[in-house]
Design a protein around this motif. Structure first.
Motif, PDB file in Angstrom:
ATOM      1  N   SER A   1       0.846  -1.195   0.000  1.00  0.00           N
ATOM      2  CA  SER A   1       0.000   0.000   0.000  1.00  0.00           C
ATOM      3  C   SER A   1       0.880   1.243   0.000  1.00  0.00           C
ATOM      4  CB  SER A   1      -0.929   0.008   1.212  1.00  0.00           C
ATOM      5  OG  SER A   1      -0.191  -0.057   2.419  1.00  0.00           O
ATOM      6  N   PHE A   2       0.374   2.310  -0.604  1.00  0.00           N
ATOM      7  CA  PHE A   2       1.143   3.542  -0.783  1.00  0.00           C
ATOM      8  C   PHE A   2       0.354   4.722  -0.228  1.00  0.00           C
ATOM      9  CE2 PHE A   2       2.532   0.470  -3.827  1.00  0.00           C
ATOM     10  CZ  PHE A   2       3.896   0.656  -3.945  1.00  0.00           C
ATOM     11  N   PHE A   3       1.112   5.656   0.327  1.00  0.00           N
ATOM     12  CA  PHE A   3       0.482   6.785   1.022  1.00  0.00           C
ATOM     13  C   PHE A   3       1.293   8.057   0.771  1.00  0.00           C
ATOM     14  CE2 PHE A   3       0.503   9.388   4.934  1.00  0.00           C
ATOM     15  CZ  PHE A   3      -0.836   9.748   4.985  1.00  0.00           C
ATOM     16  N   SER A   4       0.592   9.186   0.646  1.00  0.00           N
ATOM     17  CA  SER A   4       1.251  10.475   0.525  1.00  0.00           C
ATOM     18  C   SER A   4       0.351  11.539   1.139  1.00  0.00           C
ATOM     19  CB  SER A   4       1.532  10.800  -0.947  1.00  0.00           C
ATOM     20  OG  SER A   4       2.351  11.955  -1.052  1.00  0.00           O
ATOM     21  N   SER A   5       0.917  12.701   1.425  1.00  0.00           N
ATOM     22  CA  SER A   5       0.123  13.783   2.011  1.00  0.00           C
ATOM     23  C   SER A   5       0.781  15.115   1.700  1.00  0.00           C
ATOM     24  CB  SER A   5      -0.009  13.609   3.527  1.00  0.00           C
ATOM     25  OG  SER A   5       1.251  13.722   4.164  1.00  0.00           O
ATOM     26  N   GLY A   6      -0.007  16.172   1.783  1.00  0.00           N
ATOM     27  CA  GLY A   6       0.520  17.514   1.535  1.00  0.00           C
ATOM     28  C   GLY A   6      -0.561  18.429   0.985  1.00  0.00           C
ATOM     29  N   ALA A   7      -0.262  19.710   0.993  1.00  0.00           N
ATOM     30  CA  ALA A   7      -1.188  20.685   0.427  1.00  0.00           C
ATOM     31  C   ALA A   7      -1.430  20.372  -1.048  1.00  0.00           C
ATOM     32  CB  ALA A   7      -0.624  22.097   0.582  1.00  0.00           C
ATOM     33  N   ALA A   8      -2.639  20.665  -1.513  1.00  0.00           N
ATOM     34  CA  ALA A   8      -3.026  20.318  -2.880  1.00  0.00           C
ATOM     35  C   ALA A   8      -2.056  20.854  -3.926  1.00  0.00           C
ATOM     36  CB  ALA A   8      -4.434  20.840  -3.161  1.00  0.00           C
ATOM     37  N   MET A   9      -1.558  22.086  -3.707  1.00  0.00           N
ATOM     38  CA  MET A   9      -0.679  22.704  -4.697  1.00  0.00           C
ATOM     39  C   MET A   9       0.640  21.962  -4.859  1.00  0.00           C
ATOM     40  SD  MET A   9      -2.310  25.098  -6.118  1.00  0.00           S
ATOM     41  CE  MET A   9      -0.927  25.712  -7.074  1.00  0.00           C
ATOM     42  N   LYS A  10       1.023  21.157  -3.867  1.00  0.00           N
ATOM     43  CA  LYS A  10       2.288  20.426  -3.975  1.00  0.00           C
ATOM     44  C   LYS A  10       2.209  19.279  -4.979  1.00  0.00           C
ATOM     45  CE  LYS A  10       4.222  21.673   0.483  1.00  0.00           C
ATOM     46  NZ  LYS A  10       4.957  21.236   1.681  1.00  0.00           N
ATOM     47  N   PHE A  11       0.973  18.901  -5.342  1.00  0.00           N
ATOM     48  CA  PHE A  11       0.779  17.819  -6.309  1.00  0.00           C
ATOM     49  C   PHE A  11       0.344  18.328  -7.679  1.00  0.00           C
ATOM     50  CE2 PHE A  11       0.041  15.907  -2.131  1.00  0.00           C
ATOM     51  CZ  PHE A  11       0.791  14.753  -2.203  1.00  0.00           C
ATOM     52  N   LYS A  12       0.060  19.616  -7.791  1.00  0.00           N
ATOM     53  CA  LYS A  12      -0.450  20.139  -9.056  1.00  0.00           C
ATOM     54  C   LYS A  12       0.633  20.095 -10.131  1.00  0.00           C
ATOM     55  CE  LYS A  12      -2.660  24.177 -11.148  1.00  0.00           C
ATOM     56  NZ  LYS A  12      -3.082  25.588 -10.968  1.00  0.00           N
ATOM     57  N   PRO A  13       0.345  19.514 -11.289  1.00  0.00           N
ATOM     58  CA  PRO A  13       1.347  19.461 -12.373  1.00  0.00           C
ATOM     59  C   PRO A  13       1.901  20.846 -12.682  1.00  0.00           C
ATOM     60  CG  PRO A  13      -0.549  18.097 -12.906  1.00  0.00           C
ATOM     61  CD  PRO A  13      -0.920  18.849 -11.664  1.00  0.00           C
ATOM     62  N   TYR A  14       3.205  20.889 -12.900  1.00  0.00           N
ATOM     63  CA  TYR A  14       3.871  22.179 -13.077  1.00  0.00           C
ATOM     64  C   TYR A  14       5.004  22.043 -14.076  1.00  0.00           C
ATOM     65  CZ  TYR A  14       6.382  26.485 -11.787  1.00  0.00           C
ATOM     66  OH  TYR A  14       7.011  27.709 -11.800  1.00  0.00           O
ATOM     67  N   ARG A  15       4.882  22.744 -15.193  1.00  0.00           N
ATOM     68  CA  ARG A  15       5.928  22.792 -16.214  1.00  0.00           C
ATOM     69  C   ARG A  15       6.474  21.413 -16.590  1.00  0.00           C
ATOM     70  NH1 ARG A  15       8.856  28.381 -14.097  1.00  0.00           N
ATOM     71  NH2 ARG A  15       7.240  29.750 -14.931  1.00  0.00           N
ATOM     72  N   GLY A  16       5.544  20.512 -16.866  1.00  0.00           N
ATOM     73  CA  GLY A  16       5.929  19.189 -17.334  1.00  0.00           C
ATOM     74  C   GLY A  16       6.208  18.181 -16.236  1.00  0.00           C
ATOM     75  N   GLU A  17       6.221  18.619 -14.982  1.00  0.00           N
ATOM     76  CA  GLU A  17       6.466  17.703 -13.868  1.00  0.00           C
ATOM     77  C   GLU A  17       5.126  17.288 -13.262  1.00  0.00           C
ATOM     78  OE1 GLU A  17       9.098  19.933 -11.358  1.00  0.00           O
ATOM     79  OE2 GLU A  17      10.858  19.112 -12.365  1.00  0.00           O
TER      80      GLU A  17
END
Length: 466
Positions: free
Chosen positions: A237-253
């Motif tokens: 199982s996999f887990f992650s957390s953080g503010a939404a903006m930390k996951f928002k696609p940005y400049r190809g990443e």
């Protein structure tokens, strides 16, 4: 963008009405914090406003300080690393220090602060001039001030600068958001560094005092049964957390290809992310439609449920394109196997050694997991006792730390990755945009036209609501 914003800067420096200058400076700080244009501080502006405050306010700072240490925070939050870092540093003092909050704070956060600090004070003022006066009245009684302020908190900087013009006042600046612009360079005797990314940007600033590596503290304790084995279960199982903006696609990443690869490779597994919104974070929709219940997107979890979830997970995946600071290191010290993609914003802990440049490399790390001695390095750099030693030595013995994170984690980032080019991706405060609309319409229009579609909708929705 620099040429667009310069008229606002000139307004701060040249307007005769001091209150108008302070308001413009606050907007200027907030704007530059949100929009990276390659300018990360403005000590000249700070000095001008401090001198004007001295002429305009005639405040006495000559009293002999009779108290040891005051921490100042602009706003205290119930969640997030900003307030938690302040709380950990406050807990390192032999005698709990006092706290001053310069703006509104969440009631639950306020109650938590009262359990950590000897005394908690709040500023109640209707304008920035009165705010400066009240902050000044608190600060003048202390020998040392530790700042945890927002980038636009010019009132606190001016208040500290006024006292420094009259007597010695040691100011220690904890730059939690070290990737962006902030006020404070002109008054900080010691400018604490938290990462190699921030240390590189500090070289572009004009800092009056000295820089000293601090690091974000994490727990030194690791469970007896650490999950360092290279064996992976058939259904991890996999887990992650953080503010939404930390996951928002940005400049190809984009983290989505990694999540998709994991869910395809292990058809029975689940991937849980806490801190995001299925409703407004539209970049999750294609993955959610494809994987359904196997991709769990949660906005918020009570602390006990959050801890329970982290204990059940086999792997903790750091947020991407923007990392979670030392949240990644904390999960590793808690016994999780940590994985992730290398971000161009980096250098917050030796845990970065466990990240990889490509999706394929991350999958290979899952299959053959080894922590490579990272745990010991995390404890040495970010362990609570290690940070405490550096922190107190600087505060009470004037000993700065010259540690360079890049000696452990070679630099592979890009300090220009956040610079605004054609699009403004990060949401700008509706209050800032309202000020610009009323007072600087040309700048408002130029910024609005360069906003991403999401940001335009965000600003427009806030305008309609009010």
């Amino acid at each position: 963008m620099k040429t667009f914003i310069n008229p606002l800067r000139e307004k701060v420096l040249n307007t005769l009405d001091f209150n108008i200058s302070m308001q413009a400076a606050k907007v200027y700080g907030s704007l530059l914090h949100t929009m990276d244009i390659g300018r990360y501080d403005d000590p000249e502006m700070e000095k001008v406003l401090i001198n004007r405050a001295k002429e305009s306010l005639s405040l006495s700072s000559e009293s002999v300080p009779n108290k040891d240490c005051l921490h100042i925070i602009t706003e205290a939050y119930i969640i997030g690393g900003h307030t938690r870092l302040m709380e950990k540093l406050a807990g390192m003092h032999e005698i709990p220090p006092d706290l001053l909050i310069t703006r509104y704070s969440d009631e639950k956060a306020l109650e938590r602060c009262k359990k950590i600090f000897t005394a908690v004070h709040s500023i109640e003022a209707n304008d920035l001039i009165e705010t400066v006066k009240q902050i000044h009245s608190f600060c003048k009684d202390y020998k040392r001030i530790v700042l945890h302020i927002h980038a636009d908190d010019i009132a606190t900087v001016v208040a500290c600068g006024l006292i420094q013009q009259v007597r010695e006042l040691n100011v220690y600046f904890v730059n939690h958001a070290d990737h962006a612009f902030t006020f404070g360079s002109a008054v900080a005797n010691y400018y604490f560094q938290l990462s190699s990314y921030g240390a590189r940007l500090d070289k572009l600033k004009t800092i009056a005092g000295q820089t000293s590596f601090l690091g974000i503290p994490v727990s030194d304790i690791r469970p007896e049964k650490a999950t360092t084995s290279s064996e992976v279960s058939a259904n991890p199982s996999f887990f992650s957390s953080g503010a939404a903006m930390k996951f928002k696609p940005y400049r190809g990443e984009n983290i989505n290809p990694l999540i998709a690869k994991i869910l395809d490779k292990w058809p029975q597994t689940t991937f849980t992310i806490v801190g995001v919104s299925m409703l407004t974070n539209f970049w999750w929709w294609p993955l959610k439609l494809r994987y359904g219940k196997r991709l769990r997107l949660l906005r918020y979890l009570p602390y006990d449920q959050f801890i329970s979830l982290t204990r059940e997970a086999d792997f903790y995946v750091d947020s991407y394109p923007f990392p979670g600071g030392t949240a990644f290191a904390e999960q590793i010290l808690a016994g999780k196997r940590g994985i992730g993609l290398m971000s161009r914003v980096q250098g917050y802990s030796p845990a970065d050694k466990l990240k990889r440049p490509s999706v394929g490399d991350v999958i290979d790390t899952i299959d053959h997991y080894q922590d490579d001695g990272v745990v010991e390095e995390i404890v040495a750099v970010n362990g609570y006792e290690a940070v405490k030693k550096r922190y107190l030595a600087c505060l009470y013995q004037n000993e700065k730390s010259s540690f360079d994170m890049e000696t452990l984690v070679p630099w592979g980032g890009d300090t220009q990755s956040l610079v605004v080019r054609n699009k403004v991706f990060v949401p700008i405060s509706p209050e800032v945009m309202k000020y610009l609309y009323r007072n600087e319409k040309k700048l408002f229009l130029r910024i609005f036209l360069r906003m991403s579609l999401f940001n335009k909708a965000y600003i427009s929705w806030n305008a309609i609501k009010k």
